[in-house]
Design a protein around this motif. Structure first.
Motif, PDB file in Angstrom:
ATOM      1  N   ASN A 101      -7.177  -9.390 -10.929  1.00  0.00           N
ATOM      2  CA  ASN A 101      -6.981 -10.818 -10.695  1.00  0.00           C
ATOM      3  C   ASN A 101      -8.269 -11.439 -10.172  1.00  0.00           C
ATOM      4  OD1 ASN A 101      -4.221 -10.707 -11.363  1.00  0.00           O
ATOM      5  ND2 ASN A 101      -3.709 -10.028  -9.309  1.00  0.00           N
ATOM      6  N   ALA A 102      -8.367 -12.736 -10.279  1.00  0.00           N
ATOM      7  CA  ALA A 102      -9.506 -13.475  -9.742  1.00  0.00           C
ATOM      8  C   ALA A 102      -8.972 -14.696  -9.013  1.00  0.00           C
ATOM      9  CB  ALA A 102     -10.453 -13.908 -10.860  1.00  0.00           C
ATOM     10  N   PHE A 103      -9.585 -14.994  -7.889  1.00  0.00           N
ATOM     11  CA  PHE A 103      -9.210 -16.178  -7.123  1.00  0.00           C
ATOM     12  C   PHE A 103     -10.416 -16.596  -6.322  1.00  0.00           C
ATOM     13  CE2 PHE A 103      -6.592 -18.431  -3.849  1.00  0.00           C
ATOM     14  CZ  PHE A 103      -5.970 -19.293  -4.720  1.00  0.00           C
ATOM     15  N   ASN A 104     -10.617 -17.890  -6.149  1.00  0.00           N
ATOM     16  CA  ASN A 104     -11.842 -18.379  -5.515  1.00  0.00           C
ATOM     17  C   ASN A 104     -11.727 -18.562  -4.002  1.00  0.00           C
ATOM     18  OD1 ASN A 104     -10.197 -20.579  -5.530  1.00  0.00           O
ATOM     19  ND2 ASN A 104     -11.601 -21.932  -6.602  1.00  0.00           N
ATOM     20  N   MET A 111       0.823  -1.189   0.000  1.00  0.00           N
ATOM     21  CA  MET A 111       0.000   0.000   0.000  1.00  0.00           C
ATOM     22  C   MET A 111       0.868   1.254   0.000  1.00  0.00           C
ATOM     23  SD  MET A 111      -2.985   0.728  -0.404  1.00  0.00           S
ATOM     24  CE  MET A 111      -4.531   1.260   0.109  1.00  0.00           C
ATOM     25  N   ASN A 112       2.041   1.220   0.609  1.00  0.00           N
ATOM     26  CA  ASN A 112       2.925   2.377   0.603  1.00  0.00           C
ATOM     27  C   ASN A 112       3.327   2.758  -0.809  1.00  0.00           C
ATOM     28  OD1 ASN A 112       2.847   2.709   3.328  1.00  0.00           O
ATOM     29  ND2 ASN A 112       4.659   1.474   3.713  1.00  0.00           N
ATOM     30  N   THR A 113       3.523   1.759  -1.658  1.00  0.00           N
ATOM     31  CA  THR A 113       3.882   2.027  -3.051  1.00  0.00           C
ATOM     32  C   THR A 113       2.771   2.794  -3.740  1.00  0.00           C
ATOM     33  OG1 THR A 113       5.164  -0.001  -3.094  1.00  0.00           O
ATOM     34  CG2 THR A 113       4.618   0.973  -5.205  1.00  0.00           C
ATOM     35  N   PHE A 114       1.526   2.398  -3.496  1.00  0.00           N
ATOM     36  CA  PHE A 114       0.384   3.083  -4.091  1.00  0.00           C
ATOM     37  C   PHE A 114       0.322   4.529  -3.630  1.00  0.00           C
ATOM     38  CE2 PHE A 114      -4.069   4.438  -3.881  1.00  0.00           C
ATOM     39  CZ  PHE A 114      -4.357   4.419  -5.229  1.00  0.00           C
ATOM     40  N   LEU A 115       0.510   4.764  -2.349  1.00  0.00           N
ATOM     41  CA  LEU A 115       0.473   6.131  -1.821  1.00  0.00           C
ATOM     42  C   LEU A 115       1.604   6.968  -2.386  1.00  0.00           C
ATOM     43  CD1 LEU A 115      -0.487   5.425   1.898  1.00  0.00           C
ATOM     44  CD2 LEU A 115      -1.938   6.308   0.068  1.00  0.00           C
ATOM     45  N   THR A 116       2.783   6.380  -2.503  1.00  0.00           N
ATOM     46  CA  THR A 116       3.921   7.103  -3.068  1.00  0.00           C
ATOM     47  C   THR A 116       3.636   7.489  -4.516  1.00  0.00           C
ATOM     48  OG1 THR A 116       5.441   5.899  -1.639  1.00  0.00           O
ATOM     49  CG2 THR A 116       6.386   6.957  -3.579  1.00  0.00           C
ATOM     50  N   PHE A 117       3.110   6.540  -5.295  1.00  0.00           N
ATOM     51  CA  PHE A 117       2.802   6.805  -6.693  1.00  0.00           C
ATOM     52  C   PHE A 117       1.722   7.876  -6.808  1.00  0.00           C
ATOM     53  CE2 PHE A 117       0.474   5.929 -10.623  1.00  0.00           C
ATOM     54  CZ  PHE A 117       1.505   6.162 -11.520  1.00  0.00           C
ATOM     55  N   SER A 118       0.679   7.791  -5.970  1.00  0.00           N
ATOM     56  CA  SER A 118      -0.401   8.780  -5.995  1.00  0.00           C
ATOM     57  C   SER A 118       0.135  10.164  -5.676  1.00  0.00           C
ATOM     58  CB  SER A 118      -1.489   8.404  -4.987  1.00  0.00           C
ATOM     59  OG  SER A 118      -2.054   7.173  -5.336  1.00  0.00           O
ATOM     60  N   PHE A 119       0.995  10.242  -4.676  1.00  0.00           N
ATOM     61  CA  PHE A 119       1.591  11.525  -4.295  1.00  0.00           C
ATOM     62  C   PHE A 119       2.429  12.082  -5.440  1.00  0.00           C
ATOM     63  CE2 PHE A 119       4.894  14.093  -2.178  1.00  0.00           C
ATOM     64  CZ  PHE A 119       4.055  15.044  -1.601  1.00  0.00           C
ATOM     65  N   MET A 120       3.190  11.200  -6.101  1.00  0.00           N
ATOM     66  CA  MET A 120       4.014  11.625  -7.230  1.00  0.00           C
ATOM     67  C   MET A 120       3.140  12.215  -8.336  1.00  0.00           C
ATOM     68  SD  MET A 120       6.390   9.445  -9.841  1.00  0.00           S
ATOM     69  CE  MET A 120       4.993   8.991 -10.852  1.00  0.00           C
ATOM     70  N   LEU A 121       2.009  11.572  -8.620  1.00  0.00           N
ATOM     71  CA  LEU A 121       1.127  12.076  -9.666  1.00  0.00           C
ATOM     72  C   LEU A 121       0.535  13.432  -9.294  1.00  0.00           C
ATOM     73  CD1 LEU A 121      -0.884   9.002 -10.963  1.00  0.00           C
ATOM     74  CD2 LEU A 121       0.885  10.286 -12.141  1.00  0.00           C
ATOM     75  N   GLY A 154      -5.797  -7.987  -1.542  1.00  0.00           N
ATOM     76  CA  GLY A 154      -4.642  -7.123  -1.694  1.00  0.00           C
ATOM     77  C   GLY A 154      -4.491  -6.600  -3.097  1.00  0.00           C
ATOM     78  N   VAL A 155      -3.428  -5.873  -3.303  1.00  0.00           N
ATOM     79  CA  VAL A 155      -3.116  -5.279  -4.609  1.00  0.00           C
ATOM     80  C   VAL A 155      -1.687  -5.633  -4.982  1.00  0.00           C
ATOM     81  CG1 VAL A 155      -4.722  -3.352  -4.310  1.00  0.00           C
ATOM     82  CG2 VAL A 155      -2.375  -3.116  -3.541  1.00  0.00           C
ATOM     83  N   GLU A 156      -1.388  -5.515  -6.271  1.00  0.00           N
ATOM     84  CA  GLU A 156      -0.037  -5.758  -6.767  1.00  0.00           C
ATOM     85  C   GLU A 156       0.398  -4.547  -7.577  1.00  0.00           C
ATOM     86  OE1 GLU A 156       0.424 -10.400  -7.775  1.00  0.00           O
ATOM     87  OE2 GLU A 156      -1.032  -9.310  -9.020  1.00  0.00           O
ATOM     88  N   PHE A 157       1.656  -4.187  -7.445  1.00  0.00           N
ATOM     89  CA  PHE A 157       2.246  -3.122  -8.244  1.00  0.00           C
ATOM     90  C   PHE A 157       3.543  -3.639  -8.813  1.00  0.00           C
ATOM     91  CE2 PHE A 157      -0.337  -0.899  -5.163  1.00  0.00           C
ATOM     92  CZ  PHE A 157      -0.978   0.044  -5.947  1.00  0.00           C
ATOM     93  N   TYR A 158       3.761  -3.398 -10.090  1.00  0.00           N
ATOM     94  CA  TYR A 158       5.006  -3.789 -10.745  1.00  0.00           C
ATOM     95  C   TYR A 158       5.626  -2.554 -11.371  1.00  0.00           C
ATOM     96  CZ  TYR A 158       3.147  -8.495 -10.284  1.00  0.00           C
ATOM     97  OH  TYR A 158       2.631  -9.657  -9.797  1.00  0.00           O
ATOM     98  N   PHE A 159       6.906  -2.393 -11.186  1.00  0.00           N
ATOM     99  CA  PHE A 159       7.629  -1.249 -11.761  1.00  0.00           C
ATOM    100  C   PHE A 159       8.741  -1.762 -12.638  1.00  0.00           C
ATOM    101  CE2 PHE A 159       5.766   0.302  -7.883  1.00  0.00           C
ATOM    102  CZ  PHE A 159       5.279   1.528  -8.254  1.00  0.00           C
TER     103      PHE A 159
END
Length: 113
Positions: free
Chosen positions: A99-102, A1-11, A108-113
């Motif tokens: 993604n889908a899983f049963n 989640m920190n990655t998402f916040l960092t990216f959002s802040f950057m934008l 959660g979320v995934e981020f790839y850089f």
């Protein structure tokens, strides 16, 4: 989640320059490539809806210029997506996937850089 916040802040703070930040929004999959399918819902459809909504939000902010790689249910190869982004001259490339899983425990979320 920190990655998402960092990216959002950057934008939010990055486009404090004269030129708009050019964001390429890539709704993943499409056409015959449905991606994950869960209870009949196709990943490609979700990605297109999310990507289109994100593009509309960003276009309403003068700090951003937006290019979508696809506007409808069409299939683009990875090479075609990359070439489109190169030609458009974007600063940021966001490829949207779901993604889908049963198992309900999978979250959660995934981020790839």
């Amino acid at each position: 989640m920190n990655t998402f916040l960092t990216f959002s802040f950057m934008l939010l703070i990055a486009p404090i320059t004269i030129h708009a930040l050019h964001v390429i929004v890539d709704p993943g999959h499409g056409g015959e490539n449905h991606g994950a399918v869960y209870y009949g819902v196709k990943e490609a459809d979700i990605n297109l809806q999310v990507g289109s909504h994100l593009a509309r939000l960003l276009k309403n902010d003068s700090r951003f210029k937006v290019t979508l790689t696809r506007h409808k249910d069409t299939e683009l190869s990875l090479e075609e997506r990359a070439e489109l982004a190169r030609r458009a001259g974007g600063n940021v490339f966001l490829s949207i996937h779901t993604n889908a899983f049963n198992r309900p425990q999978a979250k959660g979320v995934e981020f790839y850089f």
